[in-house]
Design an enzyme around this catalytic site. Structure first.
Site, mmCIF file in Angstrom:
data_model
loop_
_atom_site.group_PDB
_atom_site.id
_atom_site.type_symbol
_atom_site.label_atom_id
_atom_site.label_comp_id
_atom_site.label_asym_id
_atom_site.label_seq_id
_atom_site.Cartn_x
_atom_site.Cartn_y
_atom_site.Cartn_z
ATOM 1 N N ASP A 62 1.065 -1.313 0.089
ATOM 2 C CA ASP A 62 -0.006 0.086 0.351
ATOM 3 C C ASP A 62 0.877 1.099 0.938
ATOM 4 O OD1 ASP A 62 -3.362 0.529 1.340
ATOM 5 O OD2 ASP A 62 -2.214 2.823 1.169
ATOM 6 N N ILE A 63 0.667 2.166 -0.604
ATOM 7 C CA ILE A 63 1.214 3.075 -0.587
ATOM 8 C C ILE A 63 1.524 4.307 0.119
ATOM 9 C CG2 ILE A 63 -0.183 5.248 -1.591
ATOM 10 C CD1 ILE A 63 1.030 5.759 -3.911
ATOM 11 N N HIS A 73 -7.399 -5.378 2.127
ATOM 12 C CA HIS A 73 -5.666 -4.630 2.624
ATOM 13 C C HIS A 73 -5.539 -5.590 4.184
ATOM 14 C CE1 HIS A 73 -7.464 -0.388 1.966
ATOM 15 N NE2 HIS A 73 -8.022 -1.423 1.232
ATOM 16 N N HIS A 108 -10.364 -5.438 -3.230
ATOM 17 C CA HIS A 108 -9.095 -5.375 -2.725
ATOM 18 C C HIS A 108 -9.379 -6.127 -0.886
ATOM 19 C CE1 HIS A 108 -10.237 -1.277 -2.609
ATOM 20 N NE2 HIS A 108 -9.659 -1.111 -1.322
ATOM 21 N N ASN A 123 -13.187 -2.794 2.355
ATOM 22 C CA ASN A 123 -13.899 -2.125 2.113
ATOM 23 C C ASN A 123 -14.446 -2.461 0.908
ATOM 24 O OD1 ASN A 123 -13.082 -0.694 4.253
ATOM 25 N ND2 ASN A 123 -11.453 0.210 3.097
ATOM 26 N N GLU A 178 -12.386 3.767 -1.011
ATOM 27 C CA GLU A 178 -12.145 4.834 -2.524
ATOM 28 C C GLU A 178 -11.076 3.944 -3.482
ATOM 29 O OE1 GLU A 178 -8.045 6.374 -0.588
ATOM 30 O OE2 GLU A 178 -9.007 7.026 1.354
ATOM 31 N N VAL A 179 -10.831 3.113 -3.840
ATOM 32 C CA VAL A 179 -10.586 2.696 -5.297
ATOM 33 C C VAL A 179 -11.912 1.549 -5.644
ATOM 34 C CG1 VAL A 179 -8.970 0.968 -7.001
ATOM 35 C CG2 VAL A 179 -8.633 2.862 -4.389
HETATM 36 P P1 AMP Z 1 -9.948 1.668 0.387
HETATM 37 O O1 AMP Z 1 -10.010 3.081 0.570
HETATM 38 O O2 AMP Z 1 -10.150 0.525 0.428
HETATM 39 O O3 AMP Z 1 -10.336 2.034 -1.395
HETATM 40 O O4 AMP Z 1 -8.504 1.302 -0.394
HETATM 41 C C1 AMP Z 1 -7.330 2.212 -1.216
HETATM 42 C C2 AMP Z 1 -6.747 2.181 -0.601
HETATM 43 O O5 AMP Z 1 -5.018 1.831 -1.791
HETATM 44 C C3 AMP Z 1 -5.237 2.620 0.201
HETATM 45 O O6 AMP Z 1 -5.424 2.012 1.160
HETATM 46 C C4 AMP Z 1 -4.853 3.695 -0.306
HETATM 47 O O7 AMP Z 1 -3.453 3.843 0.602
HETATM 48 C C5 AMP Z 1 -4.009 2.756 -1.249
HETATM 49 N N1 AMP Z 1 -3.233 3.295 -3.034
HETATM 50 C C6 AMP Z 1 -3.573 4.060 -3.557
HETATM 51 N N2 AMP Z 1 -3.305 4.621 -4.544
HETATM 52 C C7 AMP Z 1 -2.393 3.297 -4.450
HETATM 53 C C8 AMP Z 1 -1.397 2.716 -5.168
HETATM 54 N N3 AMP Z 1 -0.851 3.237 -6.805
HETATM 55 N N4 AMP Z 1 -0.710 1.969 -4.648
HETATM 56 C C9 AMP Z 1 -0.719 1.517 -4.368
HETATM 57 N N5 AMP Z 1 -1.619 1.739 -3.174
HETATM 58 C C10 AMP Z 1 -1.980 2.816 -3.424
#
Ligand code: AMP
Length: 119
Positions: free
Chosen positions: A34-35, A107, A105, A92, A100-101
């Protein structure tokens, strides 16, 4: 169920458009750092198929994809050395979760005492 959007950041990671720090990969899954890590170990596990959320994956993924996704967890926890100390998996799904994405995924977080399940 929301429609999968190809412009999401994990889709761009899968296509190679955006780099990632890979932990584990096979035909069906990719795991990477994770970034913005929330703990000493913070891996993200994603299917290579286009699934928006756990609901979408649970309903529509093939048995092979589902097995590969779950089997990958122990590969990642072994590589990151957190099998004995323990870890937490969070996924999530949808607006109430603050996802967010919009590409499924997990975590996988560990490497410290994680506290209670919700803040
Ligand atoms: P969520 O809120 O569950 O959708 O989590 C999205 C996760 O993606 C967050 O923990 C971010 O830090 C992570 N994230 C976003 N962009 C990147 C990226 N380019 N590389 C790795 N992790 C990312």
């Amino acid at each position: 169920m929301s429609v999968y959007k190809n412009e999401n950041i994990f889709s761009k990671i899968l296509s190679g458009e955006i780099p990632n720090n890979t932990i584990y990969e096979n035909e069906y899954v990719l795991a990477f750092e994770d970034i913005n890590p929330q703990s000493p170990v913070h891996a993200l596990l994603i299917p290579k198929g286009k699934y928006t959320s756990m609901t979408d994956f649970s309903e529509n993924a093939s048995d092979k994809e589902i097995v590969a996704f779950i089997r990958a967890i122990s590969q990642i926890t072994k590589i990151k050395g957190i099998n004995d100390t323990g870890y937490r998996i969070i996924s999530n799904s949808g607006p109430d979760s603050s996802q967010e994405v919009p590409h499924l995924h997990f975590h996988i977080v560990g490497g410290r005492k994680l506290g209670s399940i919700l803040p």
